[in-house]
Write an enzyme that holds these catalytic residues in place. Structure first.
Site, PDB file in Angstrom:
ATOM      1  N   TYR A   6      -5.283  -4.375   6.031  1.00 55.27           N
ATOM      2  CA  TYR A   6      -5.066  -4.111   4.609  1.00 55.27           C
ATOM      3  C   TYR A   6      -5.665  -2.745   4.315  1.00 55.27           C
ATOM      4  O   TYR A   6      -6.836  -2.491   4.616  1.00 55.27           O
ATOM      5  CB  TYR A   6      -5.720  -5.183   3.730  1.00 55.27           C
ATOM      6  CG  TYR A   6      -5.435  -4.914   2.265  1.00 55.27           C
ATOM      7  CD1 TYR A   6      -4.268  -5.376   1.671  1.00 55.27           C
ATOM      8  CD2 TYR A   6      -6.303  -4.146   1.501  1.00 55.27           C
ATOM      9  CE1 TYR A   6      -3.971  -5.092   0.342  1.00 55.27           C
ATOM     10  CE2 TYR A   6      -6.016  -3.849   0.164  1.00 55.27           C
ATOM     11  CZ  TYR A   6      -4.846  -4.331  -0.398  1.00 55.27           C
ATOM     12  OH  TYR A   6      -4.554  -4.029  -1.702  1.00 55.27           O
ATOM     13  N   CYS A   7      -4.870  -1.860   3.708  1.00 57.14           N
ATOM     14  CA  CYS A   7      -5.343  -0.490   3.496  1.00 57.14           C
ATOM     15  C   CYS A   7      -5.623  -0.260   2.014  1.00 57.14           C
ATOM     16  O   CYS A   7      -4.716  -0.360   1.182  1.00 57.14           O
ATOM     17  CB  CYS A   7      -4.302   0.511   3.992  1.00 57.14           C
ATOM     18  SG  CYS A   7      -4.829   2.212   3.734  1.00 57.14           S
ATOM     19  N   ILE A   8      -6.853   0.048   1.703  1.00 57.38           N
ATOM     20  CA  ILE A   8      -7.245   0.275   0.310  1.00 57.38           C
ATOM     21  C   ILE A   8      -6.594   1.550  -0.234  1.00 57.38           C
ATOM     22  O   ILE A   8      -6.326   1.670  -1.424  1.00 57.38           O
ATOM     23  CB  ILE A   8      -8.775   0.347   0.209  1.00 57.38           C
ATOM     24  CG1 ILE A   8      -9.212   0.259  -1.236  1.00 57.38           C
ATOM     25  CG2 ILE A   8      -9.336   1.575   0.877  1.00 57.38           C
ATOM     26  CD1 ILE A   8     -10.705   0.114  -1.391  1.00 57.38           C
ATOM     27  N   ASN A  68      -1.950  -1.840  -0.227  1.00 56.00           N
ATOM     28  CA  ASN A  68      -0.925  -2.692   0.369  1.00 56.00           C
ATOM     29  C   ASN A  68      -1.399  -3.081   1.761  1.00 56.00           C
ATOM     30  O   ASN A  68      -2.229  -2.392   2.367  1.00 56.00           O
ATOM     31  CB  ASN A  68       0.400  -1.908   0.452  1.00 56.00           C
ATOM     32  CG  ASN A  68       1.611  -2.812   0.609  1.00 56.00           C
ATOM     33  OD1 ASN A  68       1.475  -4.035   0.691  1.00 56.00           O
ATOM     34  ND2 ASN A  68       2.784  -2.215   0.652  1.00 56.00           N
TER      35      ASN A  68
END
Ligand SMILES: [Zn+2]
Length: 304
Positions: free
Chosen positions: A157-159, A163
């Site tokens: 999960y990429c801040i 997304n």
């Protein structure tokens, strides 16, 4: 202690606040690209283009064109990565021909106990059941604690992109890293001289403080992106995800490794034009879904 209590104590529930933080990140990324473009184009090279000698004007035109192209590709790939479904597992998917086979596998998993049979842990192609979604997971899919759904070939999960990065947006994520790295490096290269000239007292340029801020921010951003991109280039070359990299038990040889070139084509597409543009052709998208879901979708299963 029941599952409900365990879920209540699960610290990953806190991950959901990452979404809120991520919205600030979107503004930060777009703001940084905008500030960099302002410092390079209107504040410096646009002036030389408008009033400088012909040779300097030609150089400024080239600098403006290349930087604007890289900045535009960075924003395009970024927004595509932010807004693309990462590959949520279709509702109703299961790796068995009928409900009876699925139930017998569920019984076998339950009999193996909470730690599962040894083969369940070491083989990523094993049938797995997500206790959060209460649904079957295709091979290489993982449950994302932030989005609350299982994601095909989940990477992380990429801040920064607010997304989950998975099967269907990993390519756009890599393009965002690459284009932003190139744009940041070019901004630093183009703005270093105006900044040095300003601090040396050779010019009285009021745009120089902005250029100084951009050089510092883009320089730090480029250093971080370089390390991140190098790590992902290694992962793609070996057909591995970030999650799989950290798994303690992995089969050898790795069953998804088809050689460096094929591994890159699986992520980026076969045509080299496809490597540059943040989009998948319908054929590429279908091929990727088939590689994870197989042809075992039950009739009536929801589309991705
Ligand atoms: Zn799940």
């Amino acid at each position: 202690m029941g599952w409900e209590s365990v879920a209540y104590l699960n610290c990953f529930r806190l991950c959901k606040c990452l979404r809120a933080v991520g919205n600030v990140m979107v503004l930060f990324v777009l703001g940084l690209v905008g500030l960099s473009w302002y410092a390079v184009v209107p504040a410096h090279y646009g002036r030389t283009l408008a009033s400088g000698p012909p040779a300097a004007a030609a150089g400024s035109f080239l600098a403006i064109a290349v930087f604007t192209l890289l900045a535009a590709m960075s924003v395009w790939s970024y927004l595509t990565c932010v807004t693309t479904n990462p590959g949520y597992v279709p509702e109703g998917w299961m790796p068995f021909p009928d409900e009876a086979s699925a139930q017998s596998e569920l019984d076998r998993i339950a009999a193996a106990g909470p730690y599962g049979a040894p083969s369940d842990k070491s083989d990523p192609r094993r049938p797995r059941f997500c206790k959060h979604c209460r649904a079957w997971k295709p091979e290489r899919a993982h449950h994302c604690s932030v989005s609350g759904r299982c994601v095909l070939r989940m990477d992380h999960y990429c801040i920064w992109v607010v997304n989950c990065v998975g099967l269907l947006n990993y390519k756009f994520f890599l393009q965002f890293l690459a284009y932003t790295l190139l744009a940041s490096l070019l901004a630093v290269a183009l703005l270093v001289k105006p900044v040095v000239d300003f601090f040396a007292g050779r010019v009285a340029d009021f745009g120089a403080p902005t250029a100084f801020v951009v050089v510092m921010l883009d320089g730090a951003f480029a250093a971080a992106l370089l390390g991140f991109l190098a790590m992902h280039a290694q992962l793609v070359s070996h057909a591995c995800t970030t999650i799989e990299m950290y798994e303690k038990e992995r089969p050898t040889p790795w069953p998804y490794d088809r050689g460096t070139r094929r591994n890159w084509e699986e992520v980026m597409g076969r045509s080299k034009l496809s490597w540059l543009l943040p989009r998948h052709t319908p054929e590429e998208r279908q091929h990727m879904l088939d590689s994870c879901l197989g042809q075992r979708l039950l009739s009536g299963a929801g589309a991705v």
